[in-house]
Design a protein around this motif. Structure first.
Motif, mmCIF file in Angstrom:
data_model
loop_
_atom_site.group_PDB
_atom_site.id
_atom_site.type_symbol
_atom_site.label_atom_id
_atom_site.label_comp_id
_atom_site.label_asym_id
_atom_site.label_seq_id
_atom_site.Cartn_x
_atom_site.Cartn_y
_atom_site.Cartn_z
ATOM 1 N N VAL A 1 0.859 -1.180 0.000
ATOM 2 C CA VAL A 1 0.000 0.000 0.000
ATOM 3 C C VAL A 1 0.899 1.234 0.000
ATOM 4 C CG1 VAL A 1 -1.581 1.405 1.395
ATOM 5 C CG2 VAL A 1 -2.069 -1.012 1.039
ATOM 6 N N ARG A 2 0.619 2.135 -0.923
ATOM 7 C CA ARG A 2 1.354 3.411 -0.964
ATOM 8 C C ARG A 2 0.351 4.550 -0.839
ATOM 9 N NH1 ARG A 2 6.555 2.769 -5.061
ATOM 10 N NH2 ARG A 2 7.462 1.041 -3.872
ATOM 11 N N ALA A 3 0.019 4.864 0.390
ATOM 12 C CA ALA A 3 -0.990 5.902 0.603
ATOM 13 C C ALA A 3 -0.611 6.805 1.762
ATOM 14 C CB ALA A 3 -2.348 5.261 0.849
ATOM 15 N N GLU B 1 7.455 2.498 -16.268
ATOM 16 C CA GLU B 1 8.414 1.673 -15.517
ATOM 17 C C GLU B 1 7.733 0.377 -15.096
ATOM 18 O OE1 GLU B 1 10.061 3.675 -12.037
ATOM 19 O OE2 GLU B 1 10.221 1.735 -11.034
ATOM 20 N N ILE B 2 8.346 -0.747 -15.436
ATOM 21 C CA ILE B 2 7.752 -2.007 -15.001
ATOM 22 C C ILE B 2 8.553 -2.711 -13.905
ATOM 23 C CG2 ILE B 2 6.346 -2.487 -17.023
ATOM 24 C CD1 ILE B 2 8.580 -4.278 -18.091
ATOM 25 N N TRP B 3 9.876 -2.540 -13.917
ATOM 26 C CA TRP B 3 10.655 -3.340 -12.974
ATOM 27 C C TRP B 3 11.844 -2.526 -12.502
ATOM 28 C CZ3 TRP B 3 11.909 -9.183 -14.344
ATOM 29 C CH2 TRP B 3 12.199 -9.881 -13.166
ATOM 30 N N ASN B 4 12.109 -2.627 -11.201
ATOM 31 C CA ASN B 4 13.200 -1.879 -10.590
ATOM 32 C C ASN B 4 14.139 -2.874 -9.912
ATOM 33 O OD1 ASN B 4 14.738 0.041 -9.272
ATOM 34 N ND2 ASN B 4 13.004 1.218 -8.576
ATOM 35 N N LEU B 5 15.402 -2.850 -10.286
ATOM 36 C CA LEU B 5 16.381 -3.758 -9.680
ATOM 37 C C LEU B 5 17.354 -2.931 -8.837
ATOM 38 C CD1 LEU B 5 15.328 -5.318 -12.244
ATOM 39 C CD2 LEU B 5 17.584 -6.310 -12.461
ATOM 40 N N MET C 1 8.657 -5.642 -9.290
ATOM 41 C CA MET C 1 7.923 -5.428 -10.546
ATOM 42 C C MET C 1 6.437 -5.377 -10.205
ATOM 43 S SD MET C 1 7.942 -7.373 -14.179
ATOM 44 C CE MET C 1 7.810 -9.073 -13.705
ATOM 45 N N GLY C 2 5.742 -4.347 -10.678
ATOM 46 C CA GLY C 2 4.316 -4.212 -10.386
ATOM 47 C C GLY C 2 3.521 -5.236 -11.181
ATOM 48 N N LEU C 3 2.787 -6.075 -10.475
ATOM 49 C CA LEU C 3 2.001 -7.120 -11.158
ATOM 50 C C LEU C 3 0.944 -6.509 -12.084
ATOM 51 C CD1 LEU C 3 1.064 -10.079 -11.585
ATOM 52 C CD2 LEU C 3 -0.335 -9.851 -9.529
ATOM 53 N N GLU C 4 0.294 -5.463 -11.615
ATOM 54 C CA GLU C 4 -0.762 -4.867 -12.442
ATOM 55 C C GLU C 4 -0.161 -4.182 -13.670
ATOM 56 O OE1 GLU C 4 -0.238 -4.412 -9.285
ATOM 57 O OE2 GLU C 4 -1.962 -5.257 -8.233
ATOM 58 N N ARG C 5 1.042 -3.599 -13.496
ATOM 59 C CA ARG C 5 1.672 -2.939 -14.656
ATOM 60 C C ARG C 5 2.089 -3.943 -15.711
ATOM 61 N NH1 ARG C 5 5.408 2.055 -12.504
ATOM 62 N NH2 ARG C 5 3.851 2.933 -11.081
ATOM 63 N N ILE C 6 2.719 -5.023 -15.274
ATOM 64 C CA ILE C 6 3.166 -6.017 -16.250
ATOM 65 C C ILE C 6 1.951 -6.697 -16.877
ATOM 66 C CG2 ILE C 6 3.549 -7.899 -14.576
ATOM 67 C CD1 ILE C 6 5.930 -7.193 -17.378
HETATM 68 P P1 ATP Z 1 6.897 5.235 -10.499
HETATM 69 O O1 ATP Z 1 8.164 5.978 -10.777
HETATM 70 O O2 ATP Z 1 6.174 4.804 -11.722
HETATM 71 O O3 ATP Z 1 6.009 5.927 -9.492
HETATM 72 P P2 ATP Z 1 8.431 3.832 -8.549
HETATM 73 O O4 ATP Z 1 9.812 4.058 -9.056
HETATM 74 O O5 ATP Z 1 7.929 4.723 -7.473
HETATM 75 O O6 ATP Z 1 7.373 3.854 -9.781
HETATM 76 P P3 ATP Z 1 9.327 1.460 -7.240
HETATM 77 O O7 ATP Z 1 9.401 2.046 -5.887
HETATM 78 O O8 ATP Z 1 10.567 1.304 -8.029
HETATM 79 O O9 ATP Z 1 8.256 2.324 -8.086
HETATM 80 O O10 ATP Z 1 8.547 0.069 -7.158
HETATM 81 C C1 ATP Z 1 8.890 -1.072 -7.929
HETATM 82 C C2 ATP Z 1 7.808 -1.379 -8.962
HETATM 83 O O11 ATP Z 1 6.500 -1.437 -8.370
HETATM 84 C C3 ATP Z 1 7.690 -0.335 -10.040
HETATM 85 O O12 ATP Z 1 8.654 -0.564 -11.053
HETATM 86 C C4 ATP Z 1 6.268 -0.568 -10.540
HETATM 87 O O13 ATP Z 1 6.217 -1.634 -11.475
HETATM 88 C C5 ATP Z 1 5.525 -0.976 -9.300
HETATM 89 N N1 ATP Z 1 4.797 0.141 -8.685
HETATM 90 C C6 ATP Z 1 5.318 1.166 -7.957
HETATM 91 N N2 ATP Z 1 4.356 2.008 -7.521
HETATM 92 C C7 ATP Z 1 3.184 1.499 -7.983
HETATM 93 C C8 ATP Z 1 1.828 1.909 -7.860
HETATM 94 N N3 ATP Z 1 1.478 2.980 -7.164
HETATM 95 N N4 ATP Z 1 0.862 1.153 -8.461
HETATM 96 C C9 ATP Z 1 1.204 0.047 -9.168
HETATM 97 N N5 ATP Z 1 2.477 -0.393 -9.330
HETATM 98 C C10 ATP Z 1 3.456 0.319 -8.741
#
Ligand code: ATP
Ligand code: MG
Ligand code: MG
Ligand code: MG
Length: 469
Positions: A68-70, A200-204, A229-234
């Motif tokens: 959750v990111r809120a 952005e789909i995946w962050n390493l 990697m965001g499941l909903e994004r991929i």
């Molecule tokens: P963005 O720059 O698009 O906000 P982020 O860099 O904040 O993404 P990360 O913290 O790197 O995201 O999280 C890893 C992965 O989780 C992201 O590459 C993305 O696929 C997914 N993700 C991040 N935030 C969300 C969100 N609010 N909803 C859906 N997927 C997300």
């Protein structure tokens, strides 16, 4: 069509075959970490393994983690419904190495997963690396055959991760998908990067160094990998769209919202349905873990999300409480993967319904007041803080709900004025206590209430141990 459930299992299966332990998602309310409001990435449950404080009988793990990111540092609440890629609740797929493999395996794993296992077209992909990370750039060239122009070097903290002011840190590499020039947006690092074209789909994350208090850094002896990697994004990508709300699961919830309010899924309604569908998920998962709406801390964040959804339901003309009626659709979509939803279904429904009944008692009058106070305002103006505070105090409108309500009209809220009104009310309450002659240590109670007060959550903004990938 490849469903979300299929993608989740093919990810976990792939990393299982690469020797990773499949570990369950940890709770949204982090255990043993009061500094973090909600679990917001896959690495949270593994923090102590990365720092070496804890050891387990595996050195590689893979998860699908509910996030959750809120609130706090990662707050996507204001993005939901307005960008194609943000949800407040989402699942993060990840693979982790605890002092085991490093870049030269992590990059090939990710590339094979994306292009072979999931079959995503190679020529639509581009990556970012931290500007000084030659090793990662070379690997992308070698492993993926990417040309220089699709390996973008980023000098900012976006591509450098730190667990906190001290401790593990290191460069990141991110994989992006180009949805095509019919969609507005620019590549990462460009001024238009926030558009919906490049997603952005995946962050390493490469945990390569240890940062010390005196500012120096040293190579870690046990270097680690943390990916997300965001499941909903991929899934959206594999289902031929760039929008997370167009995936099978989210679409079903959008349809439930449309059905529940007898409205269409057209331009006039779509944002409301999307906000409702997203907030349904985050709030149901939080209640399933025992978080209840309240006026402070985590419970207040829950209440804020719930009430936002409820205002959108009201705007759709819902005459009766809506959110509890959508829970069965959510359980149908996610109950198999997350049994807690099934187990807690009636609790979730009851909590939603009583909160919505309660909020509806003042919602209409609050919105009317908001209309009256803003009739003379236009884009660029601000609503006085005292009015926003009255909405909060008398009508139960969280500040961000008022801001959300005025967003379309370009009207802002004077948040300093709001904070001042809040402080004044607290001071009065404090004075009233002193006046009653109660024990002087009541003041201590007010200080505690201040610390976890509903508007600023300073305690959480200072979180240092947050998984930030
Ligand atoms: P963005 O720059 O698009 O906000 P982020 O860099 O904040 O993404 P990360 O913290 O790197 O995201 O999280 C890893 C992965 O989780 C992201 O590459 C993305 O696929 C997914 N993700 C991040 N935030 C969300 C969100 N609010 N909803 C859906 N997927 C997300
Ligand atoms: Mg983000
Ligand atoms: Mg990013
Ligand atoms: Mg990222």
């Amino acid at each position: 069509m490849t469903s979300l459930a299929d993608i989740r299992s093919s990810f976990l299966d792939y990393f299982d075959r690469q020797g990773h332990q499949v570990v369950d998602s940890s709770p949204l309310v982090p255990r043993n970490d009061p500094t973090l409001m909600f679990t917001n990435s896959g690495m949270v449950q593994f923090k102590n393994l990365f720092t070496g404080v804890e050891h387990r009988d595996y050195v590689r793990a893979t998860t699908s983690q509910k996030c959750v990111r809120a609130g706090g540092k990662h707050n996507d609440l204001d993005n939901v419904g307005y960008t194609a890629r943000h949800l407040t609740f989402f699942e993060m797929l990840g693979n982790f190495s605890f002092g085991d493999y490093f870049k030269s395996d992590a990059i090939p794993f990710a590339w094979e997963m994306v292009t072979k296992e999931l079959g995503i077209a190679k020529d639509k992909l581009l990556v970012t690396v931290f500007h000084t990370d030659e090793e990662a750039a070379d690997l992308w060239k070698k492993v993926a055959g990417l040309p220089d122009e699709r390996i973008i070097r980023i000098p900012t903290s976006d591509n450098f991760w730190q667990m906190g002011p001290t401790g593990p840190c290191g460069p990141c590499t991110e994989i992006f998908y180009d949805h095509g020039d019919h969609i507005w947006g620019g590549p990462p690092g460009s001024p238009e990067e926030d558009g919906d074209r490049f997603i952005e789909i995946w962050n390493l994350v490469f945990m390569q160094f240890e940062q010390f208090e005196d500012g120096t850094r040293r190579e870690l002896s046990a270097q680690s990998i943390d990916t997300g990697m965001g499941l909903e994004r991929i899934s959206s990508l594999l289902q031929g769209t760039n929008n997370v709300f167009e995936t099978d699961l989210m679409k079903a919830l959008v349809e439930a919202s449309a059905h529940g309010t007898s409205t269409g899924i057209d331009d006039a309604h779509i944002v409301h349905h999307r906000v409702i569908a997203d907030h349904l998920r985050s709030t149901a998962f939080l209640v399933a873990e025992g978080v209840l709406p309240s006026n402070e801390g985590r419970g207040y964040v829950l209440r804020r999300i719930m009430r936002r959804a409820m205002r959108h339901a009201h705007l759709l003309g819902a005459k009766d409480p809506l959110m509890h009626r959508l829970v069965p659709a959510l359980v149908q979509q996610m109950g198999a993967a997350y049994p807690e939803l099934r187990e807690q279904q009636s609790m979730i429904q009851e909590t939603f319904e009583s909160e919505e009944i309660r909020f509806r008692q003042t919602l209409e009058r609050g919105l009317k007041l908001l209309d009256e106070e803003t009739t003379d305002l236009t884009g660029g103006d601000s609503l006085p803080g005292a009015s926003a505070f009255k909405l909060y105090d008398t009508f139960g409108f969280p500040l961000d709900l008022t801001q959300d309500a005025l967003r379309d009209r370009g009207i802002e809220v004077d948040t300093d004025g709001f904070d001042a009104a809040m402080a004044e009310q607290k001071a009065k309450a404090r004075a009233a206590w002193v006046g009653t002659g109660e024990a002087a240590d009541q003041a201590v109670w007010f200080d505690i209430a201040d610390d976890s007060g509903p508007t600023d959550f300073l305690g959480y903004d200072t979180e240092v141990a947050e998984g930030q990938i």
